[in-house]
Design a protein around this motif. Structure first.
Motif, PDB file in Angstrom:
ATOM      1  N   ALA A  50     -26.825  57.606  34.333  1.00 55.04           N
ATOM      2  CA  ALA A  50     -26.893  58.005  35.732  1.00 55.04           C
ATOM      3  C   ALA A  50     -28.325  58.077  36.266  1.00 55.04           C
ATOM      4  O   ALA A  50     -28.573  57.837  37.442  1.00 55.04           O
ATOM      5  CB  ALA A  50     -26.215  59.360  35.920  1.00 55.04           C
ATOM      6  N   SER A  51     -29.258  58.388  35.388  1.00 52.74           N
ATOM      7  CA  SER A  51     -30.634  58.634  35.817  1.00 52.74           C
ATOM      8  C   SER A  51     -31.270  57.483  36.603  1.00 52.74           C
ATOM      9  O   SER A  51     -31.811  57.714  37.691  1.00 52.74           O
ATOM     10  CB  SER A  51     -31.490  58.997  34.604  1.00 52.74           C
ATOM     11  N   PRO A  52     -31.257  56.249  36.117  1.00 52.30           N
ATOM     12  CA  PRO A  52     -31.916  55.186  36.884  1.00 52.30           C
ATOM     13  C   PRO A  52     -31.228  54.885  38.226  1.00 52.30           C
ATOM     14  O   PRO A  52     -31.850  54.380  39.144  1.00 52.30           O
ATOM     15  CB  PRO A  52     -31.887  53.962  35.974  1.00 52.30           C
ATOM     16  N   TYR A  53     -29.934  55.202  38.324  1.00 51.09           N
ATOM     17  CA  TYR A  53     -29.185  54.952  39.560  1.00 51.09           C
ATOM     18  C   TYR A  53     -29.290  56.125  40.533  1.00 51.09           C
ATOM     19  O   TYR A  53     -28.797  56.045  41.646  1.00 51.09           O
ATOM     20  CB  TYR A  53     -27.720  54.665  39.245  1.00 51.09           C
ATOM     21  N   GLN A  54     -29.884  57.215  40.082  1.00 49.72           N
ATOM     22  CA  GLN A  54     -30.002  58.443  40.865  1.00 49.72           C
ATOM     23  C   GLN A  54     -28.664  58.879  41.426  1.00 49.72           C
ATOM     24  O   GLN A  54     -28.514  59.153  42.626  1.00 49.72           O
ATOM     25  CB  GLN A  54     -31.037  58.260  41.968  1.00 49.72           C
ATOM     26  N   LYS A 100     -21.362  55.365  45.209  1.00 47.58           N
ATOM     27  CA  LYS A 100     -22.705  55.020  45.693  1.00 47.58           C
ATOM     28  C   LYS A 100     -22.779  53.543  46.089  1.00 47.58           C
ATOM     29  O   LYS A 100     -23.364  53.197  47.118  1.00 47.58           O
ATOM     30  CB  LYS A 100     -23.744  55.329  44.626  1.00 47.58           C
ATOM     31  N   ILE A 101     -22.188  52.661  45.281  1.00 49.46           N
ATOM     32  CA  ILE A 101     -22.180  51.230  45.593  1.00 49.46           C
ATOM     33  C   ILE A 101     -21.466  50.967  46.921  1.00 49.46           C
ATOM     34  O   ILE A 101     -21.875  50.117  47.704  1.00 49.46           O
ATOM     35  CB  ILE A 101     -21.525  50.434  44.434  1.00 49.46           C
ATOM     36  N   VAL A 124     -19.327  60.235  36.249  1.00 49.20           N
ATOM     37  CA  VAL A 124     -20.499  59.375  36.479  1.00 49.20           C
ATOM     38  C   VAL A 124     -20.045  58.004  36.980  1.00 49.20           C
ATOM     39  O   VAL A 124     -20.619  57.453  37.923  1.00 49.20           O
ATOM     40  CB  VAL A 124     -21.353  59.245  35.203  1.00 49.20           C
ATOM     41  N   GLY A 125     -19.014  57.444  36.381  1.00 43.19           N
ATOM     42  CA  GLY A 125     -18.503  56.146  36.818  1.00 43.19           C
ATOM     43  C   GLY A 125     -17.964  56.184  38.236  1.00 43.19           C
ATOM     44  O   GLY A 125     -18.238  55.282  39.042  1.00 43.19           O
ATOM     45  N   ALA A 126     -17.218  57.232  38.565  1.00 38.48           N
ATOM     46  CA  ALA A 126     -16.691  57.366  39.925  1.00 38.48           C
ATOM     47  C   ALA A 126     -17.820  57.535  40.931  1.00 38.48           C
ATOM     48  O   ALA A 126     -17.780  56.979  42.032  1.00 38.48           O
ATOM     49  CB  ALA A 126     -15.727  58.548  40.001  1.00 38.48           C
ATOM     50  N   ALA A 127     -18.857  58.291  40.553  1.00 37.84           N
ATOM     51  CA  ALA A 127     -20.005  58.484  41.439  1.00 37.84           C
ATOM     52  C   ALA A 127     -20.757  57.178  41.670  1.00 37.84           C
ATOM     53  O   ALA A 127     -21.216  56.905  42.785  1.00 37.84           O
ATOM     54  CB  ALA A 127     -20.935  59.542  40.854  1.00 37.84           C
ATOM     55  N   LEU A 128     -20.879  56.371  40.629  1.00 37.88           N
ATOM     56  CA  LEU A 128     -21.553  55.079  40.780  1.00 37.88           C
ATOM     57  C   LEU A 128     -20.793  54.172  41.741  1.00 37.88           C
ATOM     58  O   LEU A 128     -21.387  53.551  42.624  1.00 37.88           O
ATOM     59  CB  LEU A 128     -21.731  54.397  39.428  1.00 37.88           C
ATOM     60  N   PHE A 154     -18.939  64.322  43.305  1.00 29.07           N
ATOM     61  CA  PHE A 154     -18.008  64.339  42.186  1.00 29.07           C
ATOM     62  C   PHE A 154     -18.328  65.517  41.286  1.00 29.07           C
ATOM     63  O   PHE A 154     -19.492  65.763  40.968  1.00 29.07           O
ATOM     64  CB  PHE A 154     -18.072  63.019  41.406  1.00 29.07           C
ATOM     65  N   VAL A 155     -17.308  66.237  40.890  1.00 26.43           N
ATOM     66  CA  VAL A 155     -17.461  67.434  40.069  1.00 26.43           C
ATOM     67  C   VAL A 155     -16.616  67.275  38.822  1.00 26.43           C
ATOM     68  O   VAL A 155     -15.478  66.801  38.878  1.00 26.43           O
ATOM     69  CB  VAL A 155     -16.998  68.693  40.846  1.00 26.43           C
TER      70      VAL A 155
END
Length: 77
Positions: free
Chosen positions: A72-76, A43-44, A36-40, A51-52
């Motif tokens: 993760a939800s609010p950041y989609q 996205k930024i 989740v952190g890497a995906a955020l 990411f899996v």
């Protein structure tokens, strides 16, 4: 310390950021929050990446599973 792996062994030291392998952890469920952190961050940076993470049903009972989904939800992501 003087060997091929310089004293590091096991799944905790598997990482190759150049190839997109961000790392592993022996703690049950902890890879969920890492993904989740890497995906955020991706996205930024406006990167088009996926990411899996792999985890078993035992990880669903860890707090990090629900915490990661809630984060993760609010950041989609």
């Amino acid at each position: 310390k003087n060997g091929q792996s310089k004293g590091k062994a096991g799944s905790m030291h598997l990482a190759s950021p150049q190839q997109g392998i961000m790392g592993a952890s022996a703690v049950v469920g902890s890879s969920i929050s890492h993904a989740v952190g890497a995906a955020l961050v991706s996205k930024i940076k406006n990167e088009n990446r996926i990411f899996v993470t792999n985890f078993g049903d035992g990880a669903l009972e860890q707090g990090v599973f629900n915490e990661s989904l809630n984060f993760a939800s609010p950041y989609q992501i």
